[in-house]
Design a protein around this motif. Structure first.
Motif, PDB file in Angstrom:
ATOM      1  N   TYR A   1       0.840  -1.199   0.000  1.00  0.00           N
ATOM      2  CA  TYR A   1       0.000   0.000   0.000  1.00  0.00           C
ATOM      3  C   TYR A   1       0.879   1.254   0.000  1.00  0.00           C
TER       4      TYR A   1
ATOM      5  N   SER B   1      -1.164   5.956   3.343  1.00  0.00           N
ATOM      6  CA  SER B   1      -1.606   5.332   2.084  1.00  0.00           C
ATOM      7  C   SER B   1      -3.028   4.809   2.215  1.00  0.00           C
TER       8      SER B   1
ATOM      9  N   GLY C   1      -5.264   7.730   2.101  1.00  0.00           N
ATOM     10  CA  GLY C   1      -5.347   8.180   0.716  1.00  0.00           C
ATOM     11  C   GLY C   1      -6.387   7.406  -0.073  1.00  0.00           C
ATOM     12  N   ARG C   2      -6.474   6.119   0.190  1.00  0.00           N
ATOM     13  CA  ARG C   2      -7.489   5.306  -0.507  1.00  0.00           C
ATOM     14  C   ARG C   2      -8.896   5.673  -0.037  1.00  0.00           C
TER      15      ARG C   2
ATOM     16  N   GLN D   1       1.314   4.113  -3.046  1.00  0.00           N
ATOM     17  CA  GLN D   1       0.987   5.512  -2.781  1.00  0.00           C
ATOM     18  C   GLN D   1       2.175   6.416  -3.108  1.00  0.00           C
TER      19      GLN D   1
END
Length: 501
Positions: free
Chosen positions: A208, A304, A307-308, A212
């Motif tokens: 992940y 990360s 961020g998703r 990112q």
């Protein structure tokens, strides 16, 4: 009179000794792993509750060189087709589907037979199943499988954990099926209990972070430097020849060369037509949750994941951009950064490398903390070795991570390994420049920023945590320690402050 048709090649193994291994669950990953094992010279029985999947697997086995694959549509026939001690590999969706498949197969398994779950399972589910299987004398492994569909077919990284005897029974098969490097096959017995699943979970958490960081590097190159897709493809292809060489950097270079193949589209690069909304399956969330429970800092991986989550708020983000634009904030760059493209590319390369080191360091520290908690005795150098091939996070610098842990198995953090420390110091100027320019331009770089903050916090010999502890003591009498004498102390802060006035 016509002669009978010959038996299909896939059934030829029926004339040979029965297979030692079977595989249940014939979606693409399961099919590919079964064909991989058969291609390495090990006959294999396969089963799926949907008969069409069995048929397609046998067709592929015939088409790909008459591989020794036997298909079964009945769970009893499937299990009884195997030589004792039997080993059944499951490649089905994690969770209830695993339990359902075990329930369907276990009535026909005998003491000494083994079940191997190759899915991305929560490690405690594996430990529950180990106990349940042991009550019947059945052995159990939870085995992380990394490399995607291509890896399953041509050589994945395998992370089995659980019953060592179950591993020993098929060690030769796994070593042949796994990806091969100069250091040997990318498989090792990880440890007891749910260790294999936990290691695969952390692998995915590092993945992940890696994805990112690569996305942020692309964003800075594109928006600050104005690099075209073809230029970005060339940059990543060049980076893949050096210290950043890795599977993810390699495929990123390929992605930027692919034109939109959809008939009737307006043309251009396919990547530009993809909605900026990222999916996930849960392993990243589990990694961050475990980091919090173990008090291990993993800010790059957490960033990360965030961020998703934020990418999923597409409609809200579009609306926010509109509202803020009306208040005077431009949708594009907040500030134009004038920089030579070659300089930008080199600095982003250094920032990406340094950030990646922090992401891997966080994952390794999480593995060590869990190993201590559970008594797994994880070998971090060996885990780095089996990640060198087959898996999604395979990268050139994993060899150097392995050597760092070989030099010092008790290494507190990759950042303080002398080789990595030297590189981080050399690159930190470029790293800071990239993050600062991104902030000035209004470009989100949560992964790089989190990595840099992690680096600066970890290297700091005096943090402002003294103030936080004073606050905690004032409002909650939580006490504090002093730097000049041992023991715990409590102060009536408000009273003294008022008296001082």
């Amino acid at each position: 009179m016509t002669s009978p048709a010959p038996a299909p090649p896939a059934a030829a193994a029926a004339q040979s000794p029965p297979p030692r291994i079977g595989l249940a669950g014939l979606a693409t990953m399961g099919q590919n792993l079964a064909l991989n094992i058969a291609e390495k010279g090990f006959p294999i029985s396969v089963y799926n509750r949907t008969a069409a999947k069995v048929d397609s697997t046998l067709s592929r086995a015939a088409a790909e060189g008459a591989l020794p694959v036997l298909g079964h549509r009945d769970p009893r026939d499937f299990v009884l087709s195997l030589a004792r001690p039997r080993t059944v590999v499951l490649l089905v969706q994690a969770g209830p589907a695993v339990d359902a498949t075990i329930d369907a197969l276990s009535p026909y398994l005998d003491a000494g037979d083994a079940i191997v779950d190759g899915g991305n399972e929560w490690y405690q589910n594996t430990e529950r199943r180990i106990e349940q299987a042991a009550s019947r004398g059945i052995l159990y492994l939870g085995m992380g499988v990394s490399g995607g569909e291509e890896g399953a077919r041509n050589g994945p990284s395998l992370m089995p954990g659980g019953d060592f005897q179950a591993y020993s029974n098929i060690k030769d098969i796994l070593e042949k099926a796994a990806a091969q490097t100069e250091d040997g096959p990318c498989v090792t017995f990880v440890g007891p209990g749910g260790a294999g699943n936990f290691v695969k979970m952390v692998h995915n958490g590092i993945e992940y972070g890696d994805m990112q960081l690569i996305a942020e590097a692309y964003d800075v190159l594109h928006r600050v430097g104005g690099l075209s897709n073809s230029e970005i493809a060339d940059v990543f292809a060049e980076w893949n020849k050096g210290e950043l060489e890795s599977f993810l950097v390699e495929i990123t270079a390929d992605i930027f060369t692919v034109a939109d193949p959809l008939e009737g589209s307006t043309g251009g690069a396919l990547v530009d037509k993809i909605l900026d909304k990222t999916g996930m399956k849960g392993t990243g969330k589990w990694t961050v949750q475990q980091a919090a429970e173990l008090a291990v800092a993993a800010p790059t991986i957490a960033a990360s994941l965030d961020g998703r989550y934020l990418s999923g708020l597409k409609d809200e983000r579009v609306a926010a951009a509109s509202v803020l634009e009306e208040e005077g904030m431009p949708v594009g760059l907040l500030e134009k950064i004038n920089v030579d493209k070659k300089v930008l590319v080199d600095r982003v390369r250094q920032a990406l490398y340094s950030s990646k080191v922090c992401s891997y360091a966080q994952g390794m520290n999480l593995l060590r903390a869990k190993s201590v908690e559970q008594g797994w005795n994880l070998n971090l150098a060996e885990l780095s070795r089996i990640w060198k091939g087959g898996c999604i996070i395979r990268a050139r610098f994993l060899d150097r991570i392995k050597k760092a842990y070989d030099r010092n198995p008790e290494l507190a953090n990759l950042i303080v390994d002398r080789e990595f420390a030297r590189e981080m110091v050399q690159r930190q100027g470029a790293w800071r420049w990239v993050v600062a320019r991104a902030v000035e331009a209004g470009i989100s770089t949560p992964g790089m920023s989190a990595s840099l903050s992690y680096f600066d916090t970890y290297r700091c010999n005096r943090l402002p945590a003294n103030l936080i502890q004073a606050q905690r003591d004032l409002f909650g009498a939580h006490t504090y320690e002093r730097i000049d004498r041992p023991g715990s102390f409590h102060t009536e802060w408000t009273k003294l402050a008022r008296e001082g006035k």
